[in-house]
Write an enzyme that holds these catalytic residues in place. Structure first.
Site, PDB file in Angstrom:
ATOM      1  N   TYR A 198       4.568   5.364  10.706  1.00  0.00           N
ATOM      2  CA  TYR A 198       5.226   4.964   9.454  1.00  0.00           C
ATOM      3  C   TYR A 198       6.744   5.133   9.588  1.00  0.00           C
ATOM      4  O   TYR A 198       7.508   4.222   9.281  1.00  0.00           O
ATOM      5  CB  TYR A 198       4.685   5.793   8.282  1.00  0.00           C
ATOM      6  CG  TYR A 198       5.137   5.273   6.932  1.00  0.00           C
ATOM      7  CD1 TYR A 198       4.505   4.176   6.340  1.00  0.00           C
ATOM      8  CD2 TYR A 198       6.203   5.852   6.258  1.00  0.00           C
ATOM      9  CE1 TYR A 198       4.924   3.683   5.112  1.00  0.00           C
ATOM     10  CE2 TYR A 198       6.622   5.370   5.024  1.00  0.00           C
ATOM     11  CZ  TYR A 198       5.987   4.297   4.461  1.00  0.00           C
ATOM     12  OH  TYR A 198       6.411   3.797   3.244  1.00  0.00           O
ATOM     13  N   LYS A 202       9.479   2.118   9.579  1.00  0.00           N
ATOM     14  CA  LYS A 202      10.486   2.000   8.513  1.00  0.00           C
ATOM     15  C   LYS A 202      11.911   2.145   9.071  1.00  0.00           C
ATOM     16  O   LYS A 202      12.843   1.537   8.553  1.00  0.00           O
ATOM     17  CB  LYS A 202      10.214   3.027   7.407  1.00  0.00           C
ATOM     18  CG  LYS A 202       8.944   2.728   6.603  1.00  0.00           C
ATOM     19  CD  LYS A 202       9.025   1.380   5.872  1.00  0.00           C
ATOM     20  CE  LYS A 202       7.808   1.106   5.010  1.00  0.00           C
ATOM     21  NZ  LYS A 202       7.849  -0.196   4.329  1.00  0.00           N
TER      22      LYS A 202
HETATM   23  N1  LIG Z   1       4.725   4.303  -2.752  1.00  0.00           N
HETATM   24  C1  LIG Z   1       5.646   4.944  -2.040  1.00  0.00           C
HETATM   25  O1  LIG Z   1       5.815   6.162  -2.159  1.00  0.00           O
HETATM   26  C2  LIG Z   1       6.525   4.189  -1.104  1.00  0.00           C
HETATM   27  C3  LIG Z   1       7.698   4.828  -0.658  1.00  0.00           C
HETATM   28  C4  LIG Z   1       8.534   4.151   0.219  1.00  0.00           C
HETATM   29  C5  LIG Z   1       8.229   2.868   0.626  1.00  0.00           C
HETATM   30  N2  LIG Z   1       7.091   2.275   0.177  1.00  0.00           N
HETATM   31  C6  LIG Z   1       6.803   0.921   0.668  1.00  0.00           C
HETATM   32  O2  LIG Z   1       6.668   0.033  -0.409  1.00  0.00           O
HETATM   33  C7  LIG Z   1       5.832  -1.057  -0.023  1.00  0.00           C
HETATM   34  C8  LIG Z   1       4.765  -1.272  -1.087  1.00  0.00           C
HETATM   35  O3  LIG Z   1       3.977  -0.109  -1.170  1.00  0.00           O
HETATM   36  P1  LIG Z   1       3.211   0.346  -2.496  1.00  0.00           P
HETATM   37  O4  LIG Z   1       3.596   1.755  -2.723  1.00  0.00           O
HETATM   38  O5  LIG Z   1       3.428  -0.630  -3.582  1.00  0.00           O
HETATM   39  O6  LIG Z   1       1.712   0.363  -1.948  1.00  0.00           O
HETATM   40  P2  LIG Z   1       0.375  -0.371  -2.417  1.00  0.00           P
HETATM   41  O7  LIG Z   1      -0.684   0.157  -1.541  1.00  0.00           O
HETATM   42  O8  LIG Z   1       0.201  -0.224  -3.892  1.00  0.00           O
HETATM   43  O9  LIG Z   1       0.663  -1.907  -2.098  1.00  0.00           O
HETATM   44  C9  LIG Z   1       0.697  -2.395  -0.783  1.00  0.00           C
HETATM   45  C10 LIG Z   1       0.108  -3.788  -0.774  1.00  0.00           C
HETATM   46  O10 LIG Z   1       0.210  -4.285   0.559  1.00  0.00           O
HETATM   47  C11 LIG Z   1      -0.996  -5.005   0.821  1.00  0.00           C
HETATM   48  N3  LIG Z   1      -1.253  -5.100   2.259  1.00  0.00           N
HETATM   49  C12 LIG Z   1      -1.617  -4.119   3.128  1.00  0.00           C
HETATM   50  N4  LIG Z   1      -1.834  -4.631   4.339  1.00  0.00           N
HETATM   51  C13 LIG Z   1      -1.623  -5.976   4.258  1.00  0.00           C
HETATM   52  C14 LIG Z   1      -1.692  -7.043   5.172  1.00  0.00           C
HETATM   53  N5  LIG Z   1      -2.069  -6.850   6.444  1.00  0.00           N
HETATM   54  N6  LIG Z   1      -1.397  -8.282   4.737  1.00  0.00           N
HETATM   55  C15 LIG Z   1      -1.032  -8.500   3.460  1.00  0.00           C
HETATM   56  N7  LIG Z   1      -0.960  -7.525   2.535  1.00  0.00           N
HETATM   57  C16 LIG Z   1      -1.249  -6.274   2.936  1.00  0.00           C
HETATM   58  C17 LIG Z   1      -2.084  -4.190   0.123  1.00  0.00           C
HETATM   59  O11 LIG Z   1      -3.262  -4.961  -0.069  1.00  0.00           O
HETATM   60  C18 LIG Z   1      -1.387  -3.813  -1.163  1.00  0.00           C
HETATM   61  O12 LIG Z   1      -1.611  -4.775  -2.174  1.00  0.00           O
HETATM   62  C19 LIG Z   1       5.278  -0.689   1.350  1.00  0.00           C
HETATM   63  O13 LIG Z   1       6.020  -1.348   2.345  1.00  0.00           O
HETATM   64  C20 LIG Z   1       5.515   0.802   1.432  1.00  0.00           C
HETATM   65  O14 LIG Z   1       5.646   1.257   2.755  1.00  0.00           O
HETATM   66  C21 LIG Z   1       6.236   2.898  -0.682  1.00  0.00           C
END
Ligand SMILES: NC(=O)c1ccc[n+]([C@@H]2O[C@H](COP(=O)([O-])OP(=O)(O)OC[C@H]3O[C@@H](n4cnc5c(N)ncnc54)[C@H](O)[C@@H]3O)[C@@H](O)[C@H]2O)c1
Length: 352
Positions: A198, A202
């Site tokens: 991860y 990132k």
């Molecule tokens: N939630 C956090 O704390 C956090 C912090 C920093 C960064 N992020 C980043 O934000 C982004 C969104 O995360 P989130 O928190 O909304 O998570 P989430 O799990 O709610 O949403 C992620 C989405 O990505 C989709 N996904 C996963 N693999 C896939 C693939 N191969 N093809 C197409 N879609 C796919 C999933 O089905 C899901 O709908 C991510 O890149 C995550 O790394 C999240």
């Protein structure tokens, strides 16, 4: 601080530091925006908010985003679900083509590279089965989704966004855009020892942002980055939540708000925002009690705002110094290197 002649900020058209005051979300109106991973978490929040402000959103997800698209349409917005696995090149190619068909103007204004997962299963730092004759190939799924998937989306955006030149029809309010919004993480900026893939993925997204923001203006493309801290979405598994007990998690709405600012204001290019828990702090980052009067809560901070000035100025000076070496060596140096290059196949063999 760098001298002006070393300042590349203007050359790469980076916009000035953000005014974090009120902004007009109506700037998203009329735009066709692809959101990978749009069926859940931040993606879902972006889709709901931007459709409510008149955007045509394409929810591109491996999970079913159809119910969300229908809900948005029932509420009067425009949204379409296109199934897409971001790790599969053809799946992304098909999704972009479908998005163009679903766009009222036949063009794409913005791509949000949001789909992401966290590490699960085998630990990167504890390889297993290495004593076997054929040690098992490690599974780098997080890299596939968070980096390769993002690179595919960005590469396709580099093709489709510049085609957004002349809209077929242009009702008042809409102005064509060419925007890539990358979703990094605080893990783009700091080490994250327990989640190696991860953290690596990132950090790579940050590298992509920094590389492209220096050049994408040539194609009229603006690029921005969000770096959320731990935010309360389905991405955070129970084990992650247990590590955060007693700490502070951020709220998805603050991420959506930060993304909307960048999406709505088409003058913003090359900026990155960190999103964390909503807090009251003083000028020296000291935490203030929640009931402190006359101080607004803050959940969004600008980061990497002046790194072009500080780091890239170093690079520019370094390259200038290398150019000076070339000038000093002159035609003699050029000829000498040419002879060495032509002789290289022979001299390298003699050295072995
Ligand atoms: N939630 C956090 O704390 C956090 C912090 C920093 C960064 N992020 C980043 O934000 C982004 C969104 O995360 P989130 O928190 O909304 O998570 P989430 O799990 O709610 O949403 C992620 C989405 O990505 C989709 N996904 C996963 N693999 C896939 C693939 N191969 N093809 C197409 N879609 C796919 C999933 O089905 C899901 O709908 C991510 O890149 C995550 O790394 C999240």
């Amino acid at each position: 601080m760098a001298k002006d002649r070393n300042n590349v900020v203007e050359a790469v058209r980076q916009s000035p530091p953000l005014d974090m005051g009120p902004y007009d979300p109506a700037g998203v109106s009329g735009k066709t925006i692809i959101i990978t991973g749009g069926a859940s978490g931040f993606g879902e929040g972006f889709a709901r908010n931007w459709a409510a402000h008149g955007a045509n959103v394409i929810i591109a997800d491996i999970s079913n985003g159809q119910p969300l698209a229908e809900e948005i349409r029932k509420a009067g917005g425009t949204a379409h679900y296109v199934r897409c696995d971001v790790t599969n090149w053809q799946s992304q190619v098909d999704m972009f083509r479908e998005a163009v068909k679903l766009s009222p103007r036949g063009t794409i204004d913005a791509v949000v590279c949001n789909a992401g997962i966290t590490d699960s299963g085998n630990s990167f730092t504890d390889p297993v089965g290495m004593d076997k004759e054929e040690p098992p190939k490690p599974v780098f799924k997080t890299i596939d989704v968070n980096l390769i998937g993002v690179m595919y989306s960005t590469h396709l955006a580099m093709h489709w966004l510049p085609l957004n030149e002349k809209p077929k029809n242009n009702p008042g309010g809409y102005s064509p855009d060419r925007h890539i919004l990358l979703i990094g993480s605080v893990a783009s900026l700091v080490p994250i020892p327990l989640l190696v893939q991860y953290g690596a993925s990132k950090h790579a997204v940050l590298g992509l942002f920094r590389s492209l923001r220096a050049t994408s203006f040539v194609k009229g493309i603006r690029i921005n980055l969000l770096c959320p801290y731990f935010i309360d979405t389905p991405l955070i598994p129970p084990a992650g939540r247990s590590l955060l007990l007693g700490g502070a998690m951020g709220k998805p709405n603050d991420v959506v708000d930060a993304g909307t600012r960048l999406m709505a204001d088409s003058t913003i290019h090359g900026r990155a925002l960190v999103i964390g828990p909503s807090v009251k702090i003083d000028d020296e980052w000291k935490l203030l009690p929640e009931d402190t009067p006359d101080i607004d809560n803050v959940a969004v901070w600008e980061v990497l705002g002046s790194d072009f000035i500080e780091v890239d100025a170093f690079t520019r000076r370094f390259v200038s110094m290398l150019n000076a070496v070339e000038r000093v060596r002159g035609w003699y140096g050029w000829g000498y290197d040419l002879v060495r290059m032509l002789a290289y196949p022979v001299t390298s063999r003699l050295r072995r």
